[in-house]
Enzyme design. Structure first.
Site, PDB file in Angstrom:
ATOM      1  N   GLN C 200      31.497  43.039  32.292  1.00  0.00           N
ATOM      2  CA  GLN C 200      31.693  41.756  32.980  1.00  0.00           C
ATOM      3  C   GLN C 200      30.612  40.831  32.432  1.00  0.00           C
ATOM      4  O   GLN C 200      29.475  40.859  32.891  1.00  0.00           O
ATOM      5  CB  GLN C 200      31.572  41.954  34.483  1.00  0.00           C
ATOM      6  CG  GLN C 200      32.482  43.072  35.026  1.00  0.00           C
ATOM      7  CD  GLN C 200      33.952  42.684  35.075  1.00  0.00           C
ATOM      8  OE1 GLN C 200      34.314  41.651  35.613  1.00  0.00           O
ATOM      9  NE2 GLN C 200      34.817  43.513  34.476  1.00  0.00           N
ATOM     10  N   GLY C 241      35.207  38.610  44.817  1.00  0.00           N
ATOM     11  CA  GLY C 241      35.502  39.304  43.572  1.00  0.00           C
ATOM     12  C   GLY C 241      35.264  38.451  42.336  1.00  0.00           C
ATOM     13  O   GLY C 241      35.030  37.232  42.429  1.00  0.00           O
ATOM     14  N   HIS C 242      35.367  39.096  41.177  1.00  0.00           N
ATOM     15  CA  HIS C 242      35.097  38.393  39.917  1.00  0.00           C
ATOM     16  C   HIS C 242      36.130  37.297  39.651  1.00  0.00           C
ATOM     17  O   HIS C 242      37.297  37.437  39.933  1.00  0.00           O
ATOM     18  CB  HIS C 242      35.009  39.336  38.721  1.00  0.00           C
ATOM     19  CG  HIS C 242      36.098  40.332  38.553  1.00  0.00           C
ATOM     20  ND1 HIS C 242      36.128  41.187  37.474  1.00  0.00           N
ATOM     21  CD2 HIS C 242      37.176  40.638  39.298  1.00  0.00           C
ATOM     22  CE1 HIS C 242      37.180  41.959  37.581  1.00  0.00           C
ATOM     23  NE2 HIS C 242      37.830  41.654  38.661  1.00  0.00           N
ATOM     24  N   ASN C 243      35.626  36.179  39.127  1.00  0.00           N
ATOM     25  CA  ASN C 243      36.456  35.040  38.731  1.00  0.00           C
ATOM     26  C   ASN C 243      37.112  34.306  39.898  1.00  0.00           C
ATOM     27  O   ASN C 243      37.986  33.467  39.699  1.00  0.00           O
ATOM     28  CB  ASN C 243      37.525  35.457  37.706  1.00  0.00           C
ATOM     29  CG  ASN C 243      36.928  35.851  36.365  1.00  0.00           C
ATOM     30  OD1 ASN C 243      36.518  36.998  36.163  1.00  0.00           O
ATOM     31  ND2 ASN C 243      36.815  34.909  35.461  1.00  0.00           N
ATOM     32  N   SER C 261      39.903  36.615  40.906  1.00  0.00           N
ATOM     33  CA  SER C 261      40.656  35.512  40.296  1.00  0.00           C
ATOM     34  C   SER C 261      41.402  34.643  41.296  1.00  0.00           C
ATOM     35  O   SER C 261      42.150  33.753  40.888  1.00  0.00           O
ATOM     36  CB  SER C 261      41.643  36.028  39.241  1.00  0.00           C
ATOM     37  OG  SER C 261      40.946  36.685  38.208  1.00  0.00           O
TER      38      SER C 261
END
Lengths: 343, 343, 343
Positions: C200, C241-243, C261
């Site tokens: 990441q 969470g990521h993004n 996302s």
């Protein structure tokens, strides 16, 4: 990042159609292209969308070799573009590669601890007596390693992670920041009108290649061990109770919780915020849906949803009717009314 | 562990039938027996299962004195085998007993802090000005104790726990790793189109014998105090909002959350992942089920389930029919169709 | 606190009716009055209840200027008593104002880090190479600031917060204790029978005036950035969470989780323990209820409840009938039985 397409073809095993001397300086997603960057498409759903893609190179599936893609940049054909891109992310990820082995002068490492080769221990990290740390392991600042803890090779413990006494981390284990390994299991006995603490004298074992998310908590066993199987991945803020055992390659998503003494087979997926009761068994390959509440044993490869959890298809069929209940209620009342007239 | 059965009989108050000189080196569960170890059985359901139990000694209920148990090892008869075994776990648990009082040279203790007798403060712990720490309290490495914090006697604060300014921990309080006491309550006022922070100038009070789990968070009050009553036990990753008050001997299981200003009576049980709304009252001895969502006041000794929560029996009866809904729907549609024919 | 009512009138803009020389030493709630203290009432529902209020002064709405309130103390008339009281809480909150700028001798600040004016860095905090910290920012003890992190002006990072490499905190950002910014997103690819980690390599950006709760976790992006919009407030133990991207002025309550996302518009409210699926869009001003499970896109200003989530009114109407299901079931069975007789 600074790689030529020739180097990238070598790293990924992809076949290059384009200029091998082109230098790629960044990676990007299809939804956020960047000039000079490389992206990837796992599938080619809309080839025409590639006409205006502003990127220097694109990894596509080998299945696209016969297609005349309108992309203006360089193409790389890979068996598995996702995997090829993962290999490039690994090449681009320099964080831990840049770390120089050594023990920071401000780390507090007990003279009774044993450090392998090429270990890094950052400032204000604490390593207690009897701890053993394997080769190439990276201990970031502010990490705590308790008495007699054993840590294998090639592990990474990010800042603020804490591993309490006697716990074991095998090789290639990753702890994200704030992860807690070996906190006391939640055990009390109600005696003479009070909750009396039951000491938790077991430990936690994280097998090879386990990753534990940020601020997740893995409780130590009452006796024996809480065990997380090899290659199991646990997300942020997950709770694992005392004496839980998971098989290999499970995936436990953020904020899920597994109560004490429950056993998961191999390849179990527990979605986010799901809760699993204590003292039950979840079979291999079972999939527990998000926010599901699992009360009893689950067969291998079952898919569950709902709280309390049901077989996923059954839950969704019932829920589809739940949505219609106000109108069904009216119909039932209408039938009842007419029925009384007839009856 | 290294205790003779004679010593064990003395520690537990159990009556020994066997060889008092036998040395016990470990404790084990019935499901994971070990040669030379001692186990216990709270009840004797299947006496025949004891015939092959490979352990040196077994604690059984006094009610078994009349039974001819086929166990080959030594027997100990106890009023309450669970409690007897807990006493042995306490004897076996040497972690905090092994700690030698003193302040680690790498701890940062303000000259304005006051330490009692036999206090231990580990490396890289920080104790701010005005803090008071009572006798025999153990502060592990990397703990943070804020300005004017008061901590009583015989407390244990595990690595990475943080207690912000002005909070009060009475006696025998335990904080597991990463527990946060006194973070700001989540209070904002929407003013001129923006969320403006409302300072949280109150504190947190943890009464005697409270335990707070790993990475749990107890917010400070807006004004006055968030209070956790004596002997209340809070599990990992629990959230307690500002100005919450709990009674004595509550049990709040992992990942449950209690919103601001809510009051719990004595002996309330909140199961895992349950959520309790703000500004409500939960009566003494109420039991909130796992993943339940409690929106309004709860009477003493009520049992609740579901989200929004209902009386547990009512919830389960409704849920039993929820499971049958697809077939009931078909029946209703069939009746409706025929009914139209008749009607 | 030590302010005269004259000073208080000036700070709050309220009109004083009473003795401007009276000194106020504390603030209190209406439910916990204190002699000599000041309280406030956002509305005057029961004027008679004020007759026995034991407090020195009370802020009331200007609408009450025509009422003959039976309160014996001093009155202050404010346009918005909540806001006036917030301003007084700010005056009373001295914690961070009392801190003297400077770097504690036990902090580990890399020579390659750049510090602005009036920065405070506490004991055992770690600031890595390339980090930049803006003017007036306060870094409490035991905080970790990774490589190349950028932190703006007037930020406060409480003990044990960790910001991993390359992340960006703009101005007036607050991190409560144990908050983790920039942990790895939960990304793996299943390859040759194993979960392989996807690095990441993105970061996290917290825009101006963001607050992150205790032990909350904000994952770094796979590539690019996870972004929390200006003035968004995130409570304890929340997972992002990521993004993920959030708009401005969102409110995300304790233990909620937002998967990778997903994008939130402006002013979205996510209640406690709600879960939001990955790769979806939540429109401006939407309100997600407590414990709701959102599976797909949500329109602007929609209100949702349930898991899986439905429009809130529809959910409550269905749930009202869910409660009646055991009796409805009996009625349906009775109809069916009679019907068979007729049919």
């Amino acid at each position: 990042m600074n790689l030529t397409l020739e180097q990238i073809a070598r790293i990924t095993g992809a076949r290059l159609k384009g200029d091998g001397k082109t230098v790629i300086t960044a990676l990007c997603g299809l939804d956020s292209p960047k000039e000079g960057a490389l992206s990837y498409a796992a599938k080619i759903d809309k080839p025409e969308a590639l006409a205006n893609l502003n990127a220097a190179a694109l990894i596509v599936p080998v299945a696209a070799e016969n297609m005349d893609l309108p992309f203006k940049g360089n193409l790389l054909y890979a068996e598995n573009p996702d995997w090829a891109f993962t290999l490039l992310l690994r090449a681009a990820d320099t964080l831990n590669k840049d770390i120089k082995p050594g023990v920071d002068a401000r780390a507090a490492v007990s003279p009774g601890a044993k450090l392998g080769k090429n270990v890094f221990i950052g400032a204000n990290a604490v390593v207690e007596d009897g701890a053993v740390i394997g080769d190439n392991t990276i201990i970031y600042p502010n990490v705590y390693i308790g008495r007699n803890v054993q840590i294998g090779q090639n592990c990474v413990l990010y800042p603020g992670a804490a591993v309490r006494e006697e716990c074991i981390l095998k090789n290639k284990v990753i702890l994200q920041p704030g992860a807690v390994i070996g906190s006391d299991g939640f055990g009390y006995i109600f005696h003479n009108g009070r909750h009396e603490k039951i000491p938790q004298i077991g430990n936690v074992i994280l097998e090879d290649d386990v990753e534990i998310g940020a601020n997740a908590t893995i409780d130590r066993a009452k006796i024996n061990s809480t065990i997380i199987g090899a290659n199991t991945k646990i997300d942020n803020l997950v709770q694992i109770g005392h004496n839980v055992k998971t098989g290999a390659a499970c995936v436990i998503v953020s904020q899920a919780g597994i109560a004490g003494s429950t056993e998961l087979g191999n390849g179990v997926i527990v979605a986010g915020q799901a809760g699993i009761n204590g003292h039950i068994k979840i079979g291999d390959g079972a999939a527990i849906g998000p926010q599901a509440g699992v009360m009893s044993d689950v067969q291998a490869h079952a898919k569950l949803m709902g709280s309390p959890a049901l077989e996923a298809g059954a839950f969704m069929r019932s829920y589809a009717i739940f949505k219609k209940m106000p109108e069904l209620y009216k119909e039932l009342m209408a039938i009842k009314k007419k029925f009384k007239f007839f009856g």
